[in-house]
Design a protein around this motif. Sequence first.
Motif, PDB file in Angstrom:
ATOM      1  N   PRO A  27       0.781  -1.049  -0.034  1.00 48.03           N
ATOM      2  CA  PRO A  27       0.103  -0.293  -0.011  1.00 48.03           C
ATOM      3  C   PRO A  27       0.752   1.251  -0.106  1.00 48.03           C
ATOM      4  O   PRO A  27       2.105   1.262   0.379  1.00 48.03           O
ATOM      5  N   SER A  28       0.163   2.355  -0.309  1.00 48.65           N
ATOM      6  CA  SER A  28       0.751   3.680  -0.216  1.00 48.65           C
ATOM      7  C   SER A  28       1.323   3.834   1.145  1.00 48.65           C
ATOM      8  O   SER A  28       1.087   3.505   2.088  1.00 48.65           O
ATOM      9  N   ALA A  29       2.553   4.773   1.269  1.00 47.42           N
ATOM     10  CA  ALA A  29       3.122   5.157   2.501  1.00 47.42           C
ATOM     11  C   ALA A  29       1.786   5.839   3.559  1.00 47.42           C
ATOM     12  O   ALA A  29       2.006   5.730   4.440  1.00 47.42           O
ATOM     13  N   ARG A  30       1.200   6.568   2.519  1.00 47.81           N
ATOM     14  CA  ARG A  30       0.102   7.361   3.550  1.00 47.81           C
ATOM     15  C   ARG A  30      -0.785   6.418   3.973  1.00 47.81           C
ATOM     16  O   ARG A  30      -1.095   6.531   5.290  1.00 47.81           O
ATOM     17  N   CYS A  39      -4.936  -0.254  11.497  1.00 48.50           N
ATOM     18  CA  CYS A  39      -5.232   0.798   9.832  1.00 48.50           C
ATOM     19  C   CYS A  39      -6.435   0.676   9.371  1.00 48.50           C
ATOM     20  O   CYS A  39      -6.529   0.593   8.283  1.00 48.50           O
ATOM     21  N   LEU A  40      -7.415   0.500  10.311  1.00 53.61           N
ATOM     22  CA  LEU A  40      -8.675   0.040   9.678  1.00 53.61           C
ATOM     23  C   LEU A  40      -9.346   1.236   8.787  1.00 53.61           C
ATOM     24  O   LEU A  40     -10.124   0.781   7.976  1.00 53.61           O
ATOM     25  N   ASP A  41      -8.808   2.650   8.742  1.00 56.44           N
ATOM     26  CA  ASP A  41      -9.156   3.339   7.840  1.00 56.44           C
ATOM     27  C   ASP A  41      -8.616   3.455   6.571  1.00 56.44           C
ATOM     28  O   ASP A  41      -9.001   4.196   5.384  1.00 56.44           O
ATOM     29  N   THR A  42      -7.499   2.570   6.422  1.00 56.64           N
ATOM     30  CA  THR A  42      -6.849   2.688   5.072  1.00 56.64           C
ATOM     31  C   THR A  42      -6.300   1.246   4.461  1.00 56.64           C
ATOM     32  O   THR A  42      -6.111   0.970   3.396  1.00 56.64           O
ATOM     33  N   LEU A  43      -6.311   0.084   5.246  1.00 59.32           N
ATOM     34  CA  LEU A  43      -5.987  -1.284   5.008  1.00 59.32           C
ATOM     35  C   LEU A  43      -7.111  -2.128   5.216  1.00 59.32           C
ATOM     36  O   LEU A  43      -7.855  -1.863   6.253  1.00 59.32           O
ATOM     37  N   SER A  44      -7.161  -3.325   4.492  1.00 58.99           N
ATOM     38  CA  SER A  44      -7.810  -4.279   4.830  1.00 58.99           C
ATOM     39  C   SER A  44      -7.059  -5.273   5.929  1.00 58.99           C
ATOM     40  O   SER A  44      -5.876  -4.778   6.251  1.00 58.99           O
ATOM     41  N   PHE A  45      -7.804  -5.804   6.859  1.00 55.10           N
ATOM     42  CA  PHE A  45      -7.120  -6.717   8.018  1.00 55.10           C
ATOM     43  C   PHE A  45      -5.885  -7.676   7.218  1.00 55.10           C
ATOM     44  O   PHE A  45      -4.949  -7.442   7.829  1.00 55.10           O
ATOM     45  N   PRO A  46      -6.205  -8.241   6.224  1.00 50.28           N
ATOM     46  CA  PRO A  46      -5.012  -9.083   5.682  1.00 50.28           C
ATOM     47  C   PRO A  46      -3.878  -8.300   5.197  1.00 50.28           C
ATOM     48  O   PRO A  46      -2.449  -8.708   5.282  1.00 50.28           O
ATOM     49  N   GLN A  47      -4.207  -6.810   4.713  1.00 49.87           N
ATOM     50  CA  GLN A  47      -3.209  -6.132   4.425  1.00 49.87           C
ATOM     51  C   GLN A  47      -2.223  -5.400   5.608  1.00 49.87           C
ATOM     52  O   GLN A  47      -1.029  -5.500   5.506  1.00 49.87           O
ATOM     53  N   TRP A  48      -3.180  -5.301   6.574  1.00 51.71           N
ATOM     54  CA  TRP A  48      -2.568  -4.954   7.799  1.00 51.71           C
ATOM     55  C   TRP A  48      -1.491  -6.175   8.329  1.00 51.71           C
ATOM     56  O   TRP A  48      -0.333  -5.890   8.707  1.00 51.71           O
ATOM     57  N   LEU A  49      -2.029  -7.322   8.433  1.00 50.15           N
ATOM     58  CA  LEU A  49      -1.106  -8.323   8.811  1.00 50.15           C
ATOM     59  C   LEU A  49       0.014  -8.615   7.846  1.00 50.15           C
ATOM     60  O   LEU A  49       1.229  -8.654   8.602  1.00 50.15           O
ATOM     61  N   GLN A  50      -0.007  -8.399   6.578  1.00 51.49           N
ATOM     62  CA  GLN A  50       0.994  -8.695   5.725  1.00 51.49           C
ATOM     63  C   GLN A  50       2.115  -7.585   5.627  1.00 51.49           C
ATOM     64  O   GLN A  50       3.233  -7.550   5.780  1.00 51.49           O
ATOM     65  N   PHE A  51       1.315  -6.177   5.830  1.00 51.90           N
ATOM     66  CA  PHE A  51       2.369  -5.049   5.580  1.00 51.90           C
ATOM     67  C   PHE A  51       2.766  -4.191   6.828  1.00 51.90           C
ATOM     68  O   PHE A  51       3.575  -3.365   6.865  1.00 51.90           O
ATOM     69  N   VAL A  52       1.951  -4.787   7.956  1.00 51.88           N
ATOM     70  CA  VAL A  52       2.268  -3.943   9.304  1.00 51.88           C
ATOM     71  C   VAL A  52       3.008  -4.871  10.365  1.00 51.88           C
ATOM     72  O   VAL A  52       3.780  -4.903  10.964  1.00 51.88           O
ATOM     73  N   LEU A  53       1.880  -6.054  10.746  1.00 54.82           N
ATOM     74  CA  LEU A  53       2.261  -6.640  11.752  1.00 54.82           C
ATOM     75  C   LEU A  53       3.394  -7.618  11.265  1.00 54.82           C
ATOM     76  O   LEU A  53       4.343  -7.561  12.258  1.00 54.82           O
ATOM     77  N   LEU A  54       3.460  -8.225  10.335  1.00 54.75           N
ATOM     78  CA  LEU A  54       4.663  -9.234  10.097  1.00 54.75           C
ATOM     79  C   LEU A  54       5.897  -8.476   9.997  1.00 54.75           C
ATOM     80  O   LEU A  54       6.917  -8.811  10.497  1.00 54.75           O
TER      81      LEU A  54
END
Length: 111
Positions: A27-30, A39-54
Amino acid sequence: MSAEPQILLHAIERELKALSWWESVPPSARALASTEPFCLDTLSFPQWLQFVLLPRMQALLDAGAPLPSRISIYPMAVESFKPLPEDTAGLEEAIARLDERLSGQPVQREA
């Protein structure tokens, strides 16, 4: 829980890929800069897992830093996956095991 966090992170990645939710373009830096939980306002939960949590967990492991001990991702996972047609049981279990390993507390699984 005897499994090491690294193994559990790989299990989450494997399950995201098995569901075809692994994305090759971040996803974008923003979007990643969201201050909302998960990141509920900008990412799906799977995206949050992949790009933030992991990545954050991996960075802590690589640095030998302490891992969070107050973590509760499983309830959000269950809620996020409820309306989806995919079988998310494997991903939910991997997330529950990570929660248990880090918090030292059993997770109440959904029936």
